[in-house]
Every structure is written in structure tokens, then in C-alpha cells.
Design a protein around this motif. Structure first.
Motif, short mmCIF file in Angstrom:
data_model
loop_
_atom_site.label_atom_id
_atom_site.label_comp_id
_atom_site.label_asym_id
_atom_site.label_seq_id
_atom_site.Cartn_x
_atom_site.Cartn_y
_atom_site.Cartn_z
N THR A 30 0.86 -1.19 0.00
CA THR A 30 0.00 0.00 0.00
C THR A 30 0.89 1.23 0.00
N LYS A 31 0.69 2.10 -0.96
CA LYS A 31 1.62 3.21 -1.16
C LYS A 31 1.15 4.52 -0.55
N LYS A 32 2.14 5.31 -0.16
CA LYS A 32 1.86 6.67 0.32
C LYS A 32 2.22 7.64 -0.79
N HIS A 65 -2.75 12.94 1.84
CA HIS A 65 -3.79 13.95 2.09
C HIS A 65 -5.11 13.65 1.39
N GLY A 66 -5.33 12.41 0.99
CA GLY A 66 -6.62 12.06 0.41
C GLY A 66 -6.83 12.52 -1.02
N GLN A 67 -5.73 12.78 -1.74
CA GLN A 67 -5.92 13.34 -3.08
C GLN A 67 -5.43 12.48 -4.23
N ALA A 96 -3.39 6.48 -3.93
CA ALA A 96 -2.34 5.45 -3.88
C ALA A 96 -2.49 4.53 -2.66
N CYS A 97 -3.12 5.04 -1.62
CA CYS A 97 -3.22 4.31 -0.35
C CYS A 97 -4.51 3.50 -0.20
N THR A 98 -5.25 3.34 -1.30
CA THR A 98 -6.57 2.68 -1.21
C THR A 98 -6.43 1.22 -0.76
FE1 FES Z 1 -2.82 10.02 -1.52
FE2 FES Z 1 -3.87 8.60 0.47
S1 FES Z 1 -1.79 8.79 -0.04
S2 FES Z 1 -4.92 9.65 -1.07
#
Ligand code: FES
Ligand code: FES
Length: 161
Positions: A41-43, A47-49, A52-54
């Protein structure tokens, strides 16, 4: 909730139970990567944009960077490491390979988890729907066409589990 001490939290990740002591402000993304050492799972933006972290939590796709680990106490989480069935890749994983749906691969774990969650939601009827419902997952490499082609193939094959 006391923000100065750890909280006992149980997460079932890819079928395995983890009993963790978590500070209440730690994101699920950091729990997965730093505590459980599942770094698939990537960072990206944190900030939710970017998407990548889904990951999939109790059957729904979520952004793990916007979710606190303690909020998911008792939940079942599936990360990219857990979507295959043993040696058998998930249909979405197979389709991504067939359609060259990645270049650097950084967005791919989030794209695949998001696609699995999106297909389960059953809302997408057309290619445009799929594009819209996947628009929270950004690909900096421009592999979007292959990504949508791959998801459409799986969708048209009737996958909706
Ligand atoms: Fe970009 Fe979570 S790391 S939405
Ligand atoms: Fe590189 Fe999507 S494959 S960011």
C-alpha cells in the motif's frame, strides 16, 4: 479517547489478526506500512488526493491515509498483498497485466484495490461511469487508458463479488 496513550486495537489484515497498541492519531496507512510491514500500500500525497493508499475495509474501498488505525478496530482489511487467491491472481490483477495498465507501478496497488471495491459497489454501467468512479485514483504515468481497459474487461466478464 486519550490522545496521549496507546489504544489496544485489533485488525484482521489479509486474514491474519494483529493485536496492536496504537497511538490514536496514527493513520491506517502508517499502521499497515510501519507496524505490520505490508508496504504494498503506497503513500502518495498522504492527504486524500491521489488514491495510492486505497485498501478494502469490510468490503469497501477506503483511503487509508485519511483513516485512523484505531477507527478500524475489529475490521477486516484487505491490502494488495491479500487480493490474490494463493497462487491465483485476482481477475483485476490479471487484467492489469494483460492491458499493460501500469508503468512505474506506484499507483497500481491503489488502482487495483479501488477497482475491486468499485466493481463490488455495482454502480458503474458504462466506461464513463468507470472513469468517473475511478477518478480518485491518479496515475502520473498516464496509464489511465490501460487501467480503464483492464477494469472494463473484468466488469464485462461479469465480476462483481
Ligand atoms: Fe494520496 Fe492517500 S496517499 S490519497
Ligand atoms: Fe506510474 Fe501510475 S503507473 S503512477
Amino acid at each position: 479517547m486519550d490522545t496521549k496513550k496507546t489504544h489496544s486495537t485489533t485488525l484482521k489484515v489479509n486474514g491474519e489478526a494483529y493485536n496492536l497498541q496504537l497511538m490514536p492519531w496514527v493513520s491506517l496507512l502508517d499502521v499497515l506500512r510501519e507496524e505490520i510491514h505490508l508496504t504494498g500500500t503506497k503513500k502518495g500525497c498522504d492527504h486524500g488526493q491521489c488514491g495510492a493508499c486505497t485498501v478494502i475495509a469490510d468490503g469497501k474501498r477506503i483511503l487509508s491515509c485519511l483513516t485512523l488505525g484505531v477507527m478500524k478496530d475489529g475490521s477486516e482489511i484487505t491490502t494488495i498483498e491479500g487480493v490474490a487467491d494463493g497462487e491465483n491472481l485476482h481477475p483485476v490483477q490479471r487484467a492489469f497485466i494483460e492491458h499493460d495498465a501500469f508503468q512505474c507501478g506506484y499507483c497500481t496497488p491503489g488502482q487495483i484495490c479501488s477497482a475491486i471495491g468499485m466493481l463490488k459497489e455495482g454502480k458503474a454501467k458504462t466506461r464513463e461511469d468507470v472513469q468517473e468512479l475511478m477518478s480518485g485514483n491518479l496515475c502520473r504515468c498516464g496509464a489511465n487508458r490501460g487501467i480503464i481497459d483492464a477494469i472494463m474487461e473484468v466488469k464485462e466478464g461479469g465480476y462483481h463479488e
